[in-house]
Design a protein around this motif. Structure first.
Motif, PDB file in Angstrom:
ATOM      1  N   ARG A  37       0.833  -1.148  -0.061  1.00  0.00           N
ATOM      2  CA  ARG A  37      -0.009  -0.082   0.147  1.00  0.00           C
ATOM      3  C   ARG A  37       0.881   1.245   0.200  1.00  0.00           C
ATOM      4  N   LEU A  38       1.848   1.066   0.597  1.00  0.00           N
ATOM      5  CA  LEU A  38       2.948   2.195   0.747  1.00  0.00           C
ATOM      6  C   LEU A  38       3.490   2.447  -0.772  1.00  0.00           C
ATOM      7  N   LEU A  39       3.707   1.231  -1.537  1.00  0.00           N
ATOM      8  CA  LEU A  39       3.998   1.485  -2.981  1.00  0.00           C
ATOM      9  C   LEU A  39       2.886   2.210  -3.753  1.00  0.00           C
ATOM     10  N   ALA A  40       1.761   1.652  -3.579  1.00  0.00           N
ATOM     11  CA  ALA A  40       0.649   2.362  -4.256  1.00  0.00           C
ATOM     12  C   ALA A  40       0.368   3.933  -4.011  1.00  0.00           C
ATOM     13  N   THR A  41       0.711   4.136  -2.773  1.00  0.00           N
ATOM     14  CA  THR A  41       0.595   5.532  -2.552  1.00  0.00           C
ATOM     15  C   THR A  41       1.560   6.434  -2.971  1.00  0.00           C
TER      16      THR A  41
ATOM     17  N   VAL B 182      -7.463   4.148   2.827  1.00  0.00           N
ATOM     18  CA  VAL B 182      -6.010   3.443   3.131  1.00  0.00           C
ATOM     19  C   VAL B 182      -6.017   1.945   2.808  1.00  0.00           C
ATOM     20  N   PHE B 183      -7.042   1.402   2.739  1.00  0.00           N
ATOM     21  CA  PHE B 183      -7.170  -0.021   2.597  1.00  0.00           C
ATOM     22  C   PHE B 183      -7.519  -0.550   1.290  1.00  0.00           C
ATOM     23  N   ILE B 184      -8.493  -0.602   0.780  1.00  0.00           N
ATOM     24  CA  ILE B 184      -9.088  -1.095  -0.469  1.00  0.00           C
ATOM     25  C   ILE B 184      -8.625  -0.259  -1.793  1.00  0.00           C
ATOM     26  N   MET B 185      -8.437   0.972  -1.657  1.00  0.00           N
ATOM     27  CA  MET B 185      -8.198   1.825  -2.701  1.00  0.00           C
ATOM     28  C   MET B 185      -6.757   1.805  -3.196  1.00  0.00           C
ATOM     29  N   PRO B 186      -5.850   1.592  -2.341  1.00  0.00           N
ATOM     30  CA  PRO B 186      -4.567   1.025  -2.820  1.00  0.00           C
ATOM     31  C   PRO B 186      -4.490  -0.284  -3.484  1.00  0.00           C
ATOM     32  N   ASP B 187      -5.005  -1.201  -2.780  1.00  0.00           N
ATOM     33  CA  ASP B 187      -5.194  -2.474  -3.242  1.00  0.00           C
ATOM     34  C   ASP B 187      -5.794  -2.411  -4.877  1.00  0.00           C
TER      35      ASP B 187
END
Length: 133
Positions: free
Chosen positions: A14-18, A90-95
């Motif tokens: 999720r950090l990478l997705a952000t 912070v959970f489903i959107m980055p995924d």
């Protein structure tokens, strides 16, 4: 059968997705600039990157189907928090962003093959397995 444990709360992908989202939206980088383009095994990296978010979707589906009832309400509560409006950012959107990136970089056939394998659909309907494009 894969017996690796999966949790809703691992934050590294999720950090990478952000970072990818920040690069795309704020800095306005192109799709080719979001990940290192000189990676020799980019498709292998992307396949590993989508693994956890894809398995989380399987876990969410299994929880909603009542397959984790023996764990009491803890599995249901975690699934509700994962997809809630408050924590969805912070959970489903980055995924979902990681899965979209996987779709763009690997192609539809590869992502559908991975998803049908993770959801155990390829054993039930072998016609779902697509040829690589």
């Amino acid at each position: 059968e894969d017996l690796r444990a999966y949790s809703y709360h691992l934050a590294l992908h999720r950090l990478l997705a952000t970072v990818i989202s920040f690069g795309a939206v704020t800095v306005q980088l192109g799709a080719s600039d979001l990940l290192p383009g000189s990676m020799a095994d980019e498709s292998e990296f992307i396949a590993e990157l989508i693994e956890h978010p894809l398995r989380l979707q399987v876990l969410l589906s299994q929880t909603r189907a009542g397959m984790w009832v023996r764990n009491g309400y803890s599995a249901v509560k975690q699934a509700m928090l994962y997809r809630s409006a408050v924590f969805g950012e912070v959970f489903i959107m980055p995924d979902m962003l990681i899965l979209q990136l996987g779709l763009l970089r690997l192609g539809m056939a590869s992502l559908i093959n991975s998803a049908s394998d993770r959801f155990a659909l390829s054993r039930l309907w072998p016609c779902l397995v697509l040829g690589s494009s």
